[in-house]
Write an enzyme that holds these catalytic residues in place. Sequence first.
Site, PDB file in Angstrom:
ATOM      1  N   ASP A 116     -48.472  39.861 -34.131  1.00  0.00           N
ATOM      2  CA  ASP A 116     -48.457  38.873 -33.067  1.00  0.00           C
ATOM      3  C   ASP A 116     -49.485  37.790 -33.378  1.00  0.00           C
ATOM      4  OD1 ASP A 116     -46.445  40.126 -31.718  1.00  0.00           O
ATOM      5  OD2 ASP A 116     -47.720  41.031 -30.177  1.00  0.00           O
ATOM      6  N   ASP A 147     -39.618  46.389 -29.381  1.00  0.00           N
ATOM      7  CA  ASP A 147     -40.297  47.244 -30.358  1.00  0.00           C
ATOM      8  C   ASP A 147     -39.981  48.717 -30.115  1.00  0.00           C
ATOM      9  OD1 ASP A 147     -41.661  47.243 -27.932  1.00  0.00           O
ATOM     10  OD2 ASP A 147     -43.484  46.361 -28.753  1.00  0.00           O
ATOM     11  N   ASP A 158     -52.156  36.701 -32.118  1.00  0.00           N
ATOM     12  CA  ASP A 158     -53.598  36.915 -31.947  1.00  0.00           C
ATOM     13  C   ASP A 158     -54.120  38.034 -32.837  1.00  0.00           C
ATOM     14  OD1 ASP A 158     -51.964  38.522 -30.191  1.00  0.00           O
ATOM     15  OD2 ASP A 158     -53.812  39.295 -29.320  1.00  0.00           O
ATOM     16  N   ASP A 213     -41.407  29.641 -31.696  1.00  0.00           N
ATOM     17  CA  ASP A 213     -40.524  29.360 -30.566  1.00  0.00           C
ATOM     18  C   ASP A 213     -41.184  28.430 -29.547  1.00  0.00           C
ATOM     19  OD1 ASP A 213     -38.349  30.715 -31.427  1.00  0.00           O
ATOM     20  OD2 ASP A 213     -38.426  32.335 -29.955  1.00  0.00           O
TER      21      ASP A 213
END
Length: 524
Positions: free
Chosen positions: A185, A279, A187, A126
């Site tokens: 994610d 989530d 990282d 995105d």
Amino acid sequence: MASSSSSSLPAAWAAAVRAGAVAPALQAAVWACLAMSAMLVAEAAWMGLASLAAAAARRLRGYGYRWEPMAAPPDVEAPAPAPAEFPMVLVQIPMYNEKEVYKLSIGAACALTWPPDRIIIQVLDDSTDPFVKELVELECKEWASKKINIKYEVRNNRKGYKAGALRKGMEHTYAQLCDFVAIFDADFEPESDFLLKTIPYLLHNPKIALVQTRWEFVNYNVCLMTRIQKMSLDYHFKVEQESGSFMHAFFGFNGTAGVWRVSAINQSGGWKDRTTVEDMDLAVRASLKGWEFLYVGDIRVKSELPSTFQAYRHQQHRWTCGAANLFRKMAWEIITNKEVSMWKKHHLLYSFFFVRRAIAPILTFLFYCIVIPLSAMVPEVTIPVWGLVYIPTAITIMNAIRNPGSVHLMPFWILFENVMAMHRMRAALSGLLETARANDWVVTEKVGDQVKDELDVPLLEPLKPTECAERIYIPELLLALYLLICASYDFVLGNHKYYIYIYLQAVAFTVMGFGFVGTRTPCS
């Protein structure tokens, strides 16, 4: 004139106290805070005991669910038909302008051990920075040239943020062919055997919708703030997630480092973007459909902690506000649900939402940063020793027991958490009242490989607020002034002797108000 004016302030306050305008209301606030404190310490004790029981049970019988090792997958260099037991797995990596870490997550996902024709890596980019988008796309093309089944997906808008990206990713035809979806994610760096360890729980236990693993932090020793974050998150995983999994087969999905059963996502209504905790939203809805969750703390995934105070504040606002807002939106749905037991509904409403997501952030700031300092200036107000000393001591000890290697940091943890409580309380109220800021979404800043190179700093590293005026936090400084006034009044005129604690808290608010916490990053 100035001296006369300043000397009249204590006299005016004393007159107001003698007139009885302050003491009754403040005493009522004290008892309300004590009632909430009792709820909080009871919840902490219950979770602590449950997590210890879970740890003991795990030594005796594992996690209580069937698990069998997968057959060895075929070699990537010499592909052969995948064994029938290997299901189709989708690995989703949502990202937004992740220039510092995109290579880490994509590389780790592409290195996962799984039959190459039974896994699809899906990068959901995105990014609004064209340069970053180009870098991510080139990285995906490079892995595709190595015969990795990787898809680079973009949208023409950021509607729904992460939830919107995940939902859009699941709409692709190839994604609908998958049985399970692992989410990381940008990282996060899973080990190569991550799927081999997690998927068997889902294969052999059809009631399990989610397998959540534990986070490990590559930069926890960068500064004092990251060490304190590690203490809080370790407690979250060791106690909250462990106890929820053991007692209720439910806990909040952490948004990453987990594997979902696709059918459970679909049955629960898919990803929704009505809050900033998509989530947790999905987890609660799946639980109300009767699905079970499993937390496996022995599997750890490397990740990065926010190392700047500003990034941490944004993250905590999103987490706290989103959870409170979800409580507002789902309370009635939980009450009227017919598919789960009263025990699970009580756990969701009272323990998971009311005590931990509403009471905890509000009480910590209201009691320890407002009521106790103010009561030092009102001699008629009394706080029982069990509420003033025993309860906070018990909560601190319960945290220290699960963080034995960080006992020496507990005083800093207490002061830091009390300062952050102001920010969390504002976020919780924003979510409960659904204010204009309730859906603010700011992606947590990451530094990636700079962790090794540029962030070798002392425990407390100034952020040079004179160079970056936005790093001076006025609310924290105003609270520091309030605490200094209360402490000084108690020291000179009071009889409660709270001033040592209040002075320490004032120093903490001052230090963080001037940005002398976290690491140094370029001004944006």
